[in-house]
Design a protein around this motif. Structure first.
Motif, PDB file in Angstrom:
ATOM      1  N   UNK A 218       0.833  -1.203   0.000  1.00 17.84           N
ATOM      2  CA  UNK A 218       0.000   0.000   0.000  1.00 17.84           C
ATOM      3  C   UNK A 218       0.869   1.254   0.000  1.00 17.84           C
ATOM      4  N   UNK A 219       2.164   1.102   0.240  1.00 19.22           N
ATOM      5  CA  UNK A 219       3.092   2.232   0.208  1.00 19.22           C
ATOM      6  C   UNK A 219       3.930   2.226  -1.067  1.00 19.22           C
ATOM      7  N   UNK A 220       3.485   1.483  -2.085  1.00 19.82           N
ATOM      8  CA  UNK A 220       4.303   1.370  -3.294  1.00 19.82           C
ATOM      9  C   UNK A 220       4.439   2.706  -4.018  1.00 19.82           C
ATOM     10  N   UNK A 221       3.490   3.619  -3.791  1.00 17.65           N
ATOM     11  CA  UNK A 221       3.563   4.937  -4.424  1.00 17.65           C
ATOM     12  C   UNK A 221       4.100   6.007  -3.470  1.00 17.65           C
ATOM     13  N   UNK A 222       4.731   5.586  -2.389  1.00 20.03           N
ATOM     14  CA  UNK A 222       5.277   6.561  -1.434  1.00 20.03           C
ATOM     15  C   UNK A 222       6.312   7.449  -2.119  1.00 20.03           C
ATOM     16  N   UNK A 515       8.240  -4.242  -2.567  1.00 18.93           N
ATOM     17  CA  UNK A 515       9.019  -3.066  -2.953  1.00 18.93           C
ATOM     18  C   UNK A 515       8.144  -1.837  -3.085  1.00 18.93           C
ATOM     19  N   UNK A 516       8.670  -0.706  -2.641  1.00 21.41           N
ATOM     20  CA  UNK A 516       8.011   0.593  -2.759  1.00 21.41           C
ATOM     21  C   UNK A 516       8.910   1.535  -3.556  1.00 21.41           C
ATOM     22  N   UNK A 517       8.370   2.699  -3.882  1.00 18.37           N
ATOM     23  CA  UNK A 517       9.182   3.698  -4.569  1.00 18.37           C
ATOM     24  C   UNK A 517      10.382   4.083  -3.726  1.00 18.37           C
ATOM     25  N   UNK A 518      11.526   4.184  -4.352  1.00 10.89           N
ATOM     26  CA  UNK A 518      12.736   4.603  -3.640  1.00 10.89           C
ATOM     27  C   UNK A 518      12.908   6.111  -3.758  1.00 10.89           C
ATOM     28  N   UNK A 519      13.703   6.661  -2.861  1.00 13.67           N
ATOM     29  CA  UNK A 519      14.002   8.090  -2.862  1.00 13.67           C
ATOM     30  C   UNK A 519      15.439   8.283  -3.346  1.00 13.67           C
ATOM     31  N   UNK A 520      15.635   9.233  -4.246  1.00  9.64           N
ATOM     32  CA  UNK A 520      16.952   9.497  -4.804  1.00  9.64           C
ATOM     33  C   UNK A 520      17.283  10.965  -4.614  1.00  9.64           C
TER      34      UNK A 520
END
Length: 795
Positions: A218-222, A515-520
């Protein structure tokens, strides 16, 4: 390990590293420069393997010049390279030279006898594709004719013997599979495109994909974003970037942050988070630790107490004054001594106050009672360097991971020896561990024998059985530092010197890692530390906040979940959180065998309604019924609808103006702005009006001059001055003779009917006035002439 794939027909070289998510495409030339980079593709998953699809399987009509298949942990992803062309209706010979065919040039006996014939080349033109197949006498079941050709996309079977497909080779023998004839993804230029469809069959629906790929988080679009510069701490100078790998680099709580400095004597800067901005160029007050800093951490139950482990095997406790550090501190509140070697790391107890645990090069783990300043427990059993240790959420157990590749689980109040041992990460470069899923599982980050960074999940009750799941991430030198949010079950992973933060939701059931969105970030960070949950802005659906340490800046990073109804409290994302700032019991009670549990509190603001209690909205109709657009309408109905729409567009005069609902500007400001608008508008209109009058006056003067040539000199002069001739004036006032009464009567009437208040024209009214002036001037000239004639007659 780099995987090279070279296509001799196009001269394209694709390079990918195992464990990486980048694909590089180069063009190879026999002259300098030998290598020219064409494109770079970033994929979602890390590469485990790479293979090229045969050229006969390319979609040549879409200008697909190369297709590779990337093997990830969970999928086989096609990556297509397309050349943009204006026309895709014709075959481009320059892009697709003849390629190697599918028929062998000789057999094994011929090659052994010295036959060196080459495989024949075939055309990629759809109309000139070869249809013959290779028949092997060794492999059973291959025949020269295709008696039952099945269309893999539709399931249709063609029973016609000898049926051949002119667009592609038959899916038998060594020919290319027909199901690979169309790409699974597309791109608009010579670049890589990836998609969920692998190209081996028609694309399944999203529901089918989810059933194939498994559950999603549910946090995949974080999303993670750096907050505005007004919240940054800048101009940080002299930071120590050489802290041990067991240390996070710096530490922070909800009030302040502690940063080790490069200066001698183990200096530590204490900065208040409530005072962001640029630090002065002059030196700031610091803590003089007296020894190089090995690790440091804040007391969760006392935001003013800082514990610092030094390389001199001592732990110093420092107390920060109220309001922050105003002058240099040189005397600690207490010093803990007992270790004989350099200390690795220190951790406060999560439930009991005044308890601290430390690990050292002397292979021991010691527990300290801070109120008494003494060592109370000493844990044994390690044979090599201790990389990391972590308390269980209930504070009953302590887990460690060490360089000898073992994970140990202690119950300190029962025994000084480990209760369980299990295999840890293979590599000896560093490791970290953290408790997850309510304290039932252990997540360990480390390296494998090939220096690939990976995470492992263990069931805490069965460490000897090994990990339940292993997930490889990438290849990098720094150890991954995990932070686990117990409210959302999301783990954040990043390392010193990295630019990327991995996010995974951890579940106790397979596949364990979602897996969720990563931060770069734009530049590598020197440290990445998370703040307590209470620092999150729940109105923005923020579920985690961290501090990112750069070269000279400290930036807050907020992680939030995009939601539509942000005006409601998202109670599905914010369960009651643990009151971490209040201890459940004291050190003495814990040492006596008692256990405590901290209470929980809601993060919901008083003025927000939970989204679970929001009123249900009726679903909007997605499709227009057929009866609406199939119904025939008459011309009168269409005209009525058009008129109604036009009237609706006009609106009601009594409706408020759009600017009446504007907020943020007071009435004085509006008055000032409106005055400026009116002034500018008046100036523009006035200039245009004056310009029109000048043009009309000039035209009238020109006409008067032309007609004034036939008048008497004095009358002609008056016509030029006033700009209207005598004849025009008589026509305007509708008089034939210069009778003053008739002139006045007609003037009063025409001036009144052309008044602006009764719908007249100011322009016509001005014409009437000028005509009256011209006739009055003519009467004056005539009267003057008559007087001169009478005077001459008398003489």
């Amino acid at each position: 390990v780099t995987i090279p794939l070279y296509d001799a027909d196009t001269g394209l070289l694709v390079l990918a590293g195992k464990g990486e998510n980048l694909l590089y495409c180069f063009e190879v030339a026999p002259t300098q420069p030998a290598l020219t980079q064409v494109t770079q593709c970033r994929t979602e998953g890390s590469t485990r393997g790479l293979a090229a699809v045969p050229r006969l399987a390319l979609d040549v009509m879409a200008c697909e010049v190369l297709r590779v298949l990337q093997l990830t942990d969970t999928a086989l992803v096609p990556v297509s390279y397309l050349v943009p062309r204006k026309s895709v209706q014709e075959f481009h010979e320059d892009l697709f030279p003849d390629c190697t065919g599918t028929l062998p040039a000789t057999d094994a006996q011929g090659w052994w006898a010295g036959d060196s014939q080459q495989v024949g080349r075939v055309s990629l033109h759809p109309a000139r594709r070869p249809t013959e197949n290779f028949t092997s006498p060794i492999i059973a079941g291959t025949t020269t004719t295709n008696t039952s050709h099945r269309d893999t996309d539709t399931g249709h079977t063609d029973t016609n013997t000898g049926h051949t497909d002119t667009d592609q080779s038959e899916a038998s023998g060594y020919s290319s599979p027909s199901s690979l004839a169309s790409p699974g993804s597309a791109a608009t230029s010579l670049s890589a495109g990836t998609g969920p469809s692998s190209g081996f069959a028609s694309s399944p629906s999203q529901k089918s994909l989810q059933s194939i790929l498994g559950p999603s988080s549910r946090f995949r679009h974080a999303q993670g974003r750096v907050l505005h510069r007004d919240h940054h701490l800048t101009n940080l100078r002299g930071l120590s970037l050489t802290t041990p790998g067991e240390c996070d680099g710096f530490c922070a709580n909800h009030q302040r942050v502690a940063l080790p400095l490069l200066s001698a004597g183990g200096q530590i800067a204490i900065l208040e988070l409530s005072k962001p901005g640029r630090l002065p160029d002059a030196a700031v007050p610091t803590i003089q630790n007296g020894a190089a800093v090995a690790d440091l951490t804040w007391d969760p139950f006392d935001p003013r107490r800082l514990a610092v482990a030094g390389e001199d095997a001592k732990i110093r406790l420092w107390r920060i004054p109220e309001g922050g550090l105003q002058q240099t501190l040189q005397e600690p509140e207490a010093i803990l001594q007992g270790h004989t070697e350099k200390i690795y790391s220190i951790r406060f107890h999560p439930v009991a106050s005044n308890l601290l645990v430390s690990s050292s090069y002397d292979m021991t783990v010691r527990i300290w009672e801070l109120s008494a300043g003494r060592e109370v427990l000493c844990l044994q059993g390690h044979t090599d360097q201790i990389f990391s240790m972590a308390w269980s959420p209930d504070g009953k157990k302590l887990a460690t991971v060490s360089k000898d590749g073992r994970i140990r689980l202690y119950e300190p109040r029962r025994s000084s020896q480990p209760q369980q041992e299990g295999p840890g990460p293979e590599g000896g470069r560093g490791a970290r561990l953290v408790w997850v899923c309510g304290g039932d599982y252990l997540l360990v980050s480390g390296f494998d024998s090939r220096s690939e960074r990976r995470i492992l999940l263990y069931w805490a009750q069965a460490l000897p059985e090994g990990p339940l799941s292993v997930l490889g991430l990438d290849v990098a030198p720094s150890t991954l530092l995990p932070f686990y949010d117990e409210d959302t079950s999301v783990v954040f992973l990043t390392g010193k010197g990295d630019t990327r933060v991995f996010l995974y939701e951890v579940t106790p059931e397979p596949p364990y890692f979602l897996e969720c969105n990563s931060f770069t970030s734009n530049e590598p960070h020197k440290g990445f530390v998370f703040l307590p949950k209470t620092a999150c802005e729940v109105r923005e659906v923020e579920f985690a906040r961290a501090l990112r340490l750069g070269q000279s800046t400290l930036e807050p990073v907020a992680f939030h979940v995009p939601r539509v109804k942000k005006e409601y409290f998202q109670d599905d994302l914010y369960p009651p959180t643990r009151v971490w700032w209040e201890p459940a019991l004291g050190a003495g009670a814990w040492l006596d065998g008692q256990d405590g549990q901290q209470r929980r509190a809601s993060l919901r603001p008083a003025d927000m309604v939970p989204v679970s209690e929001a009123p249900k909205e009726a679903p909007a109709r997605k499709f227009v019924p057929a009866s609406v657009y199939l119904e025939e309408k008459t011309d009168e109905q269409k005209k009525e609808e058009l008129l109604s729409a036009m009237v609706a567009r006009l609106g009601n005069r009594d409706d408020p103006l759009p600017q009446d609902s504007f907020e943020g500007v007071d009435e004085d400001e509006w008055a000032k702005y409106l005055a400026q608008i009116i002034l500018v508008g008046a100036q523009v209109v006035g200039r245009a009006f004056m310009r029109a009058l000048r043009q009309e006056f000039a035209a009238s003067q020109a006409a008067a001059n032309a007609r004034g040539r036939t008048e008497r000199p004095q009358s002609a002069a008056a016509s030029r001055i006033i700009g209207i001739s005598l004849q025009e004036a008589q026509q305007i006032l509708n008089v034939t003779s210069l009778n003053p009464e008739e002139i006045q009567k007609n003037y009063d009437h025409l001036f009144k009917v052309n008044d602006k208040s009764v719908g007249g024209s100011f322009y016509l009214q001005s014409k009437v006035v000028r005509a009256k002036e011209r006739l009055d001037e003519e009467l004056r000239i005539q009267a003057k002439g008559d007087k001169e004639k009478g005077r001459k007659a008398e003489t």
